[in-house]
Design a protein around this motif. Structure first.
Motif, mmCIF file in Angstrom:
data_model
loop_
_atom_site.group_PDB
_atom_site.id
_atom_site.type_symbol
_atom_site.label_atom_id
_atom_site.label_comp_id
_atom_site.label_asym_id
_atom_site.label_seq_id
_atom_site.Cartn_x
_atom_site.Cartn_y
_atom_site.Cartn_z
ATOM 1 N N PHE A 7 -14.055 -13.285 -30.375
ATOM 2 C CA PHE A 7 -13.039 -12.595 -29.587
ATOM 3 C C PHE A 7 -13.220 -13.020 -28.134
ATOM 4 C CE2 PHE A 7 -10.157 -8.825 -29.659
ATOM 5 C CZ PHE A 7 -9.856 -8.788 -28.315
ATOM 6 N N MET A 8 -12.310 -13.869 -27.643
ATOM 7 C CA MET A 8 -12.457 -14.387 -26.282
ATOM 8 C C MET A 8 -11.950 -13.380 -25.274
ATOM 9 S SD MET A 8 -11.120 -17.903 -24.512
ATOM 10 C CE MET A 8 -11.234 -18.075 -22.724
ATOM 11 N N MET A 9 -12.818 -13.037 -24.320
ATOM 12 C CA MET A 9 -12.488 -12.081 -23.276
ATOM 13 C C MET A 9 -12.784 -12.699 -21.924
ATOM 14 S SD MET A 9 -14.316 -8.767 -24.985
ATOM 15 C CE MET A 9 -13.576 -7.605 -23.847
ATOM 16 N N GLN A 10 -11.908 -12.455 -20.953
ATOM 17 C CA GLN A 10 -12.152 -12.900 -19.587
ATOM 18 C C GLN A 10 -12.643 -11.698 -18.795
ATOM 19 O OE1 GLN A 10 -8.226 -15.381 -20.001
ATOM 20 N NE2 GLN A 10 -9.040 -15.681 -17.945
ATOM 21 N N THR A 11 -13.867 -11.792 -18.297
ATOM 22 C CA THR A 11 -14.494 -10.609 -17.712
ATOM 23 C C THR A 11 -13.734 -10.067 -16.519
ATOM 24 O OG1 THR A 11 -15.950 -12.024 -16.389
ATOM 25 C CG2 THR A 11 -16.777 -11.251 -18.513
ATOM 26 N N GLY A 12 -13.026 -10.894 -15.795
ATOM 27 C CA GLY A 12 -12.257 -10.412 -14.655
ATOM 28 C C GLY A 12 -11.068 -9.574 -15.049
ATOM 29 N N ILE A 65 -9.836 -14.774 -31.736
ATOM 30 C CA ILE A 65 -8.846 -13.847 -31.188
ATOM 31 C C ILE A 65 -8.824 -14.057 -29.681
ATOM 32 C CG2 ILE A 65 -8.098 -11.450 -30.930
ATOM 33 C CD1 ILE A 65 -10.758 -12.072 -33.449
ATOM 34 N N LEU A 66 -7.647 -14.289 -29.132
ATOM 35 C CA LEU A 66 -7.496 -14.463 -27.689
ATOM 36 C C LEU A 66 -6.922 -13.201 -27.077
ATOM 37 C CD1 LEU A 66 -5.894 -18.037 -27.457
ATOM 38 C CD2 LEU A 66 -8.311 -17.433 -27.227
ATOM 39 N N SER A 67 -7.492 -12.772 -25.945
ATOM 40 C CA SER A 67 -6.918 -11.661 -25.188
ATOM 41 C C SER A 67 -6.590 -12.162 -23.787
ATOM 42 C CB SER A 67 -7.897 -10.486 -25.130
ATOM 43 O OG SER A 67 -9.075 -10.846 -24.420
ATOM 44 N N ALA A 68 -6.089 -11.260 -22.931
ATOM 45 C CA ALA A 68 -5.693 -11.622 -21.570
ATOM 46 C C ALA A 68 -4.780 -12.845 -21.588
ATOM 47 C CB ALA A 68 -6.921 -11.870 -20.688
ATOM 48 N N THR A 69 -3.775 -12.803 -22.447
ATOM 49 C CA THR A 69 -2.869 -13.938 -22.571
ATOM 50 C C THR A 69 -2.021 -14.084 -21.312
ATOM 51 O OG1 THR A 69 -1.270 -12.524 -23.725
ATOM 52 C CG2 THR A 69 -2.776 -13.829 -25.080
ATOM 53 N N ARG A 70 -1.810 -15.339 -20.916
ATOM 54 C CA ARG A 70 -1.080 -15.644 -19.687
ATOM 55 C C ARG A 70 0.369 -16.015 -19.988
ATOM 56 N NH1 ARG A 70 -4.915 -20.274 -18.029
ATOM 57 N NH2 ARG A 70 -5.424 -20.084 -20.229
ATOM 58 N N TYR A 71 1.187 -15.977 -18.946
ATOM 59 C CA TYR A 71 2.608 -16.296 -19.079
ATOM 60 C C TYR A 71 2.782 -17.679 -19.706
ATOM 61 C CZ TYR A 71 7.565 -16.452 -17.797
ATOM 62 O OH TYR A 71 8.937 -16.522 -17.825
ATOM 63 N N GLN A 72 2.038 -18.648 -19.199
ATOM 64 C CA GLN A 72 1.916 -19.966 -19.835
ATOM 65 C C GLN A 72 0.445 -20.121 -20.189
ATOM 66 O OE1 GLN A 72 4.377 -21.968 -20.600
ATOM 67 N NE2 GLN A 72 6.060 -21.060 -19.414
ATOM 68 N N ASP A 73 0.138 -20.357 -21.452
ATOM 69 C CA ASP A 73 -1.265 -20.313 -21.878
ATOM 70 C C ASP A 73 -1.628 -21.532 -22.727
ATOM 71 O OD1 ASP A 73 -3.844 -19.517 -22.708
ATOM 72 O OD2 ASP A 73 -3.269 -17.412 -22.563
ATOM 73 N N PRO A 74 -2.258 -22.557 -22.114
ATOM 74 C CA PRO A 74 -2.622 -23.780 -22.841
ATOM 75 C C PRO A 74 -3.612 -23.551 -23.979
ATOM 76 C CG PRO A 74 -2.719 -24.132 -20.454
ATOM 77 C CD PRO A 74 -2.575 -22.649 -20.673
#
Length: 338
Positions: free
Chosen positions: A64-69, A126-135
């Motif tokens: 589960f990928m999380m961006q700490t910020g 699993i990806l979280s903190a998805t961005r408007y454009q997400d490579p």
């Protein structure tokens, strides 16, 4: 701890024969199989899962990928822990383990994921903190790693996704506030390019336009997803020339900080400014009681795990009816803050 080598030495038979007996292979006679199974139970045999996974070409890990910020700082001990609990309930059925992949706020998330993929660390992501454009979506799609996203993006490779129904939250909150006579309505949203901020702001504008109202750019407050972020929003609201009469706080962790900021200057939610937010366990201790939206996060975790496993060949047959894409509902809990 007894492994397969010790078990074979104890029985004075080959490791291969012991392995085939333990795995129910038909080329082992009944007497040998009985001896192996009895000895395994008596000696406390434990399978070497690392070796087994290596032979199968699998890790037994879901990352589960999380961006700490974006994640841990604001919601890690509440929001994500409840989601994780639901996910691990499903993964444990298949002897899979959930591992948090923590990307520092100072590291490029695309580079971080490339490193994880290169190491073959997980069977699914699993990806979280998805961005408007997400490579990241395209990277996982090209490498054929099964994945699901908690959140949407303008980047879409046909992957399954689940997302909180931020459009529904915007719809119900704006309609509720307009019905109470509010015309100067503010919102908070995350810093950066996190997609949920775009989704929420855009739909707030749509609903306001329906009533002949606009969302003043000065009333869109960007903040960190945490209590200090909410406190900063309260300070900005107080400095505003044309102070809003109501605000919708998108992130659950900002609510406590916002209440504190108001209280320091003698203002009261629900009396001096209407406040609607997203539920957090701390919200039950706020005074006045917060009007908020509450999703069932444990059930969301269960649905995420089942939908991901439905894309993985070894597990898909267990979840033939798994929903691939869904806006996850949030129930309005009426309080006294609006």
């Amino acid at each position: 701890m007894t492994g397969i080598r010790e078990l074979a030495e104890h029985l004075d038979i080959s490791i291969g024969t012991v392995s085939r007996a333990l795995n129910g292979k038909p080329d082992v006679n009944d007497e040998t199989r009985r001896r192996v199974l009895e000895a395994a139970e008596k000696l406390g045999y434990v399978a070497n899962q690392a070796g087994r996974s290596l032979r199968k070409g699998a890790t037994g890990i879901i990352g589960f990928m999380m961006q700490t910020g974006h994640d841990i700082t604001g919601q890690g001990d509440t929001f994500f822990m409840r989601v994780f609990d639901g996910m691990q309930t499903v993964l444990a059925r298949h002897k899979l383990d959930l591992v948090a992949l923590l990307c520092s706020s100072e590291e490029d998330p695309d580079a971080y994921l490339k490193r994880i993929v290169a190491r073959g660390f997980a069977d699914g992501i699993i990806l979280s903190a998805t961005r408007y454009q997400d490579p990241r979506f395209e990277l996982l799609h090209k490498t054929k790693i099964p994945f699901i996203t908690l959140g949407r993006s303008q980047t879409d490779v046909g992957q399954p996704w689940y997302d909180l129904d931020f459009e529904g939250m915007a719809e119900d909150a704006i309609e509720r506030l307009v019905a109470r006579g509010h015309t100067r309505i503010a919102i908070s949203r995350p810093h950066g390019d996190i997609n949920l901020g775009h989704v929420f702001e855009d739909h707030c504008r749509v609903v306001l336009a329906r009533h002949g109202l606009e969302l003043d750019p000065a009333h869109v407050y960007r903040s960190g997803p945490n209590e200090p972020g909410g406190y900063h929003v309260a300070q900005q609201v107080m400095k505003s020339r044309d102070r809003p009469s109501a605000i919708i706080l998108l992130n659950e962790a900002t609510v406590v900080g916002f209440y504190r900021g108001l209280q320091e200057v003698g203002l009261k939610p629900g009396k001096d400014i209407a406040v609607i937010g997203q539920y957090s366990p701390q919200a039950q201790f706020l005074n006045p009681v917060l009007t908020c939206f509450r999703p069932d996060l444990r059930a969301l975790g269960i649905a995420l795990a089942e939908s991901l496993l439905a894309t993985m060949p070894d597990f898909a047959h267990h979840y033939p009816d798994a929903v691939r894409r869904r806006l996850w509902p949030m129930i309005l809990i009426e309080g006294e803050s609006d």
